[in-house]
Design a protein around this motif. Sequence first.
Motif, PDB file in Angstrom:
ATOM      1  N   ARG A 221       0.836  -1.199   0.000  1.00  0.00           N
ATOM      2  CA  ARG A 221       0.000   0.000   0.000  1.00  0.00           C
ATOM      3  C   ARG A 221       0.876   1.256   0.000  1.00  0.00           C
ATOM      4  O   ARG A 221       0.483   2.308  -0.511  1.00  0.00           O
ATOM      5  CB  ARG A 221      -0.922   0.003   1.217  1.00  0.00           C
ATOM      6  N   GLN A 222       2.076   1.130   0.543  1.00  0.00           N
ATOM      7  CA  GLN A 222       2.951   2.287   0.695  1.00  0.00           C
ATOM      8  C   GLN A 222       3.558   2.771  -0.622  1.00  0.00           C
ATOM      9  O   GLN A 222       4.102   3.871  -0.685  1.00  0.00           O
ATOM     10  CB  GLN A 222       4.063   1.969   1.699  1.00  0.00           C
ATOM     11  N   ILE A 223       3.479   1.957  -1.668  1.00  0.00           N
ATOM     12  CA  ILE A 223       3.992   2.419  -2.969  1.00  0.00           C
ATOM     13  C   ILE A 223       2.879   3.082  -3.789  1.00  0.00           C
ATOM     14  O   ILE A 223       3.127   3.528  -4.908  1.00  0.00           O
ATOM     15  CB  ILE A 223       4.623   1.267  -3.777  1.00  0.00           C
ATOM     16  N   CYS A 224       1.680   3.139  -3.242  1.00  0.00           N
ATOM     17  CA  CYS A 224       0.530   3.715  -3.936  1.00  0.00           C
ATOM     18  C   CYS A 224       0.193   5.099  -3.370  1.00  0.00           C
ATOM     19  O   CYS A 224       0.510   5.396  -2.227  1.00  0.00           O
ATOM     20  CB  CYS A 224      -0.710   2.822  -3.792  1.00  0.00           C
ATOM     21  N   ARG A 225      -0.485   5.913  -4.186  1.00  0.00           N
ATOM     22  CA  ARG A 225      -1.051   7.150  -3.649  1.00  0.00           C
ATOM     23  C   ARG A 225      -2.460   6.842  -3.155  1.00  0.00           C
ATOM     24  O   ARG A 225      -3.309   6.397  -3.931  1.00  0.00           O
ATOM     25  CB  ARG A 225      -1.113   8.245  -4.710  1.00  0.00           C
ATOM     26  N   PRO A 226      -2.748   7.051  -1.863  1.00  0.00           N
ATOM     27  CA  PRO A 226      -4.079   6.708  -1.345  1.00  0.00           C
ATOM     28  C   PRO A 226      -5.139   7.711  -1.780  1.00  0.00           C
ATOM     29  O   PRO A 226      -4.887   8.919  -1.819  1.00  0.00           O
ATOM     30  CB  PRO A 226      -3.881   6.744   0.174  1.00  0.00           C
ATOM     31  N   VAL A 227      -6.300   7.207  -2.130  1.00  0.00           N
ATOM     32  CA  VAL A 227      -7.487   8.025  -2.393  1.00  0.00           C
ATOM     33  C   VAL A 227      -8.555   7.515  -1.435  1.00  0.00           C
ATOM     34  O   VAL A 227      -9.121   6.441  -1.635  1.00  0.00           O
ATOM     35  CB  VAL A 227      -7.957   7.901  -3.853  1.00  0.00           C
ATOM     36  N   ARG A 228      -8.811   8.272  -0.374  1.00  0.00           N
ATOM     37  CA  ARG A 228      -9.721   7.805   0.671  1.00  0.00           C
ATOM     38  C   ARG A 228     -11.143   8.238   0.359  1.00  0.00           C
ATOM     39  O   ARG A 228     -11.387   9.379  -0.031  1.00  0.00           O
ATOM     40  CB  ARG A 228      -9.273   8.343   2.038  1.00  0.00           C
ATOM     41  N   MET A 229     -12.081   7.322   0.545  1.00  0.00           N
ATOM     42  CA  MET A 229     -13.484   7.600   0.239  1.00  0.00           C
ATOM     43  C   MET A 229     -14.373   6.745   1.130  1.00  0.00           C
ATOM     44  O   MET A 229     -13.993   5.637   1.516  1.00  0.00           O
ATOM     45  CB  MET A 229     -13.757   7.313  -1.234  1.00  0.00           C
ATOM     46  N   ASP A 230     -15.538   7.284   1.460  1.00  0.00           N
ATOM     47  CA  ASP A 230     -16.510   6.518   2.238  1.00  0.00           C
ATOM     48  C   ASP A 230     -17.642   5.984   1.368  1.00  0.00           C
ATOM     49  O   ASP A 230     -18.497   5.249   1.839  1.00  0.00           O
ATOM     50  CB  ASP A 230     -17.085   7.371   3.366  1.00  0.00           C
ATOM     51  N   SER A 231     -17.669   6.382   0.093  1.00  0.00           N
ATOM     52  CA  SER A 231     -18.597   5.783  -0.863  1.00  0.00           C
ATOM     53  C   SER A 231     -17.833   4.707  -1.637  1.00  0.00           C
ATOM     54  O   SER A 231     -16.597   4.699  -1.661  1.00  0.00           O
ATOM     55  CB  SER A 231     -19.151   6.837  -1.816  1.00  0.00           C
ATOM     56  N   LEU A 232     -18.536   3.804  -2.270  1.00  0.00           N
ATOM     57  CA  LEU A 232     -17.882   2.682  -2.942  1.00  0.00           C
ATOM     58  C   LEU A 232     -17.593   2.962  -4.411  1.00  0.00           C
ATOM     59  O   LEU A 232     -16.894   2.187  -5.063  1.00  0.00           O
ATOM     60  CB  LEU A 232     -18.742   1.419  -2.812  1.00  0.00           C
ATOM     61  N   THR A 233     -18.137   4.038  -4.947  1.00  0.00           N
ATOM     62  CA  THR A 233     -17.852   4.425  -6.326  1.00  0.00           C
ATOM     63  C   THR A 233     -17.424   5.886  -6.342  1.00  0.00           C
ATOM     64  O   THR A 233     -17.916   6.701  -5.558  1.00  0.00           O
ATOM     65  CB  THR A 233     -19.073   4.242  -7.242  1.00  0.00           C
ATOM     66  N   ALA A 234     -16.509   6.208  -7.232  1.00  0.00           N
ATOM     67  CA  ALA A 234     -16.045   7.591  -7.352  1.00  0.00           C
ATOM     68  C   ALA A 234     -15.315   7.751  -8.676  1.00  0.00           C
ATOM     69  O   ALA A 234     -14.792   6.784  -9.247  1.00  0.00           O
ATOM     70  CB  ALA A 234     -15.126   7.970  -6.197  1.00  0.00           C
ATOM     71  N   ARG A 235     -15.289   8.986  -9.140  1.00  0.00           N
ATOM     72  CA  ARG A 235     -14.523   9.331 -10.338  1.00  0.00           C
ATOM     73  C   ARG A 235     -13.503  10.383  -9.913  1.00  0.00           C
ATOM     74  O   ARG A 235     -13.870  11.467  -9.473  1.00  0.00           O
ATOM     75  CB  ARG A 235     -15.438   9.878 -11.429  1.00  0.00           C
ATOM     76  N   VAL A 236     -12.230  10.042 -10.041  1.00  0.00           N
ATOM     77  CA  VAL A 236     -11.167  10.912  -9.547  1.00  0.00           C
ATOM     78  C   VAL A 236     -10.237  11.265 -10.701  1.00  0.00           C
ATOM     79  O   VAL A 236      -9.817  10.384 -11.474  1.00  0.00           O
ATOM     80  CB  VAL A 236     -10.369  10.224  -8.421  1.00  0.00           C
ATOM     81  N   ASP A 237      -9.912  12.557 -10.827  1.00  0.00           N
ATOM     82  CA  ASP A 237      -8.946  13.010 -11.825  1.00  0.00           C
ATOM     83  C   ASP A 237      -7.586  13.142 -11.163  1.00  0.00           C
ATOM     84  O   ASP A 237      -7.412  13.909 -10.216  1.00  0.00           O
ATOM     85  CB  ASP A 237      -9.365  14.354 -12.421  1.00  0.00           C
ATOM     86  N   ILE A 238      -6.612  12.393 -11.668  1.00  0.00           N
ATOM     87  CA  ILE A 238      -5.259  12.415 -11.130  1.00  0.00           C
ATOM     88  C   ILE A 238      -4.395  13.301 -12.021  1.00  0.00           C
ATOM     89  O   ILE A 238      -4.240  13.031 -13.214  1.00  0.00           O
ATOM     90  CB  ILE A 238      -4.651  11.001 -11.067  1.00  0.00           C
ATOM     91  N   ALA A 239      -3.857  14.395 -11.467  1.00  0.00           N
ATOM     92  CA  ALA A 239      -2.965  15.266 -12.226  1.00  0.00           C
ATOM     93  C   ALA A 239      -1.667  14.513 -12.519  1.00  0.00           C
ATOM     94  O   ALA A 239      -1.079  13.901 -11.622  1.00  0.00           O
ATOM     95  CB  ALA A 239      -2.685  16.540 -11.444  1.00  0.00           C
ATOM     96  N   THR A 240      -1.219  14.546 -13.760  1.00  0.00           N
ATOM     97  CA  THR A 240      -0.027  13.797 -14.139  1.00  0.00           C
ATOM     98  C   THR A 240       1.189  14.704 -14.293  1.00  0.00           C
ATOM     99  O   THR A 240       2.081  14.695 -13.470  1.00  0.00           O
ATOM    100  CB  THR A 240      -0.286  13.002 -15.423  1.00  0.00           C
ATOM    101  N   LYS A 241       1.235  15.517 -15.339  1.00  0.00           N
ATOM    102  CA  LYS A 241       2.426  16.345 -15.475  1.00  0.00           C
ATOM    103  C   LYS A 241       2.127  17.592 -16.306  1.00  0.00           C
ATOM    104  O   LYS A 241       1.178  17.657 -17.081  1.00  0.00           O
ATOM    105  CB  LYS A 241       3.563  15.561 -16.130  1.00  0.00           C
ATOM    106  N   LEU A 242       2.984  18.588 -16.108  1.00  0.00           N
ATOM    107  CA  LEU A 242       2.909  19.853 -16.823  1.00  0.00           C
ATOM    108  C   LEU A 242       4.254  20.061 -17.497  1.00  0.00           C
ATOM    109  O   LEU A 242       5.299  19.876 -16.882  1.00  0.00           O
ATOM    110  CB  LEU A 242       2.622  20.988 -15.840  1.00  0.00           C
ATOM    111  N   THR A 243       4.257  20.409 -18.777  1.00  0.00           N
ATOM    112  CA  THR A 243       5.498  20.594 -19.514  1.00  0.00           C
ATOM    113  C   THR A 243       5.866  22.063 -19.584  1.00  0.00           C
ATOM    114  O   THR A 243       5.082  22.885 -20.094  1.00  0.00           O
ATOM    115  CB  THR A 243       5.377  20.024 -20.944  1.00  0.00           C
ATOM    116  N   GLY A 244       7.033  22.393 -19.053  1.00  0.00           N
ATOM    117  CA  GLY A 244       7.518  23.773 -19.121  1.00  0.00           C
ATOM    118  C   GLY A 244       8.405  24.001 -20.338  1.00  0.00           C
ATOM    119  O   GLY A 244       8.703  23.080 -21.097  1.00  0.00           O
TER     120      GLY A 244
END
Length: 296
Positions: free
Chosen positions: A57-80
């Motif tokens: 679990r420690q190699i993952c980014r946790p997304v904590r939720m109390d509902s069983l379904t969710a749609r989450v947008d994960i920011a990836t990268k910005l190019t300078g």
Amino acid sequence: MEQPRVWRSSVDRRYYKQSEPRIYEAQMIQPSDITGIEAVTILDEVLGLAAPQYVLRQICRPVRMDSLTARVDIATKLTGQEKVPPLVEAELSSQSYTTVDFDLWKNVVHIVVSDEARKKAAHDILGLHVSDAARDLARMENKQIMEELAGATDVAGSDWGDTANNPYEDIVGAITAIEGNGYPADFIAADPLVWADFLSNPFVRGTMQGVQYPAGKVFPVPGLPGITGYSDGALPDTVAYVGSRAAPAVVFGEGPTEAARYRDEKSGYDAYIIRSWLQPELVLSDAIQELTGVHA
């Protein structure tokens, strides 16, 4: 019989009563809720014993939720843009997002203690069952994260048990590729047999003068500043995963954990059911590589 239910929020880490199986309400446990407190105690013991075993679990980014379904947008990268000349407008760039749809599944442990076992036992039967429950919750979770890691990009490595091979060449190659994609590599995860080959390799031993050997399953990797090693037997014993937790390569949907106590008077036993909702998901394949063939 009536089934006292309690659930533990993954968001605020508090315990609540559950009036109906499908409804999670903010009803705090009170001292008068004796059966609920007993279920909380069992749940707390199981989670407390299981927590140190949640290695992957420690190699993952946790997304904590109390509902069983969710749609989450994960920011990836910005190019300078590098070295922009005076009076020249920099090119416009925008943040990239990866959408992750969570539909959490549940892992269940069912603890049953018969009247005969309770009355005849010379040991704490319930305590032994709690320990077993904790171990199995961790086993299931680590196994499911391993199954997600299997989707990482395969890169051929060398046998680290062969003294003629330098493990750092394989690892640095993977780190270079990941960081070339714009993500900071920060972990290596492997089976204990792979780590045994790595730590006994002469190229690695040369970097460990005055350095203490790992004393646990999570440790700084010798010779690779900023890289943390994770050792778990759920992983295949022929590969090593090099990745970026910061990217993140893998996210972990952590839902509520529920406990219920009941007694079957006809059959003569007390039982506890513990349900844990979760879902690991590989979201950025460019942020992780699977080094194959590193242990023969």
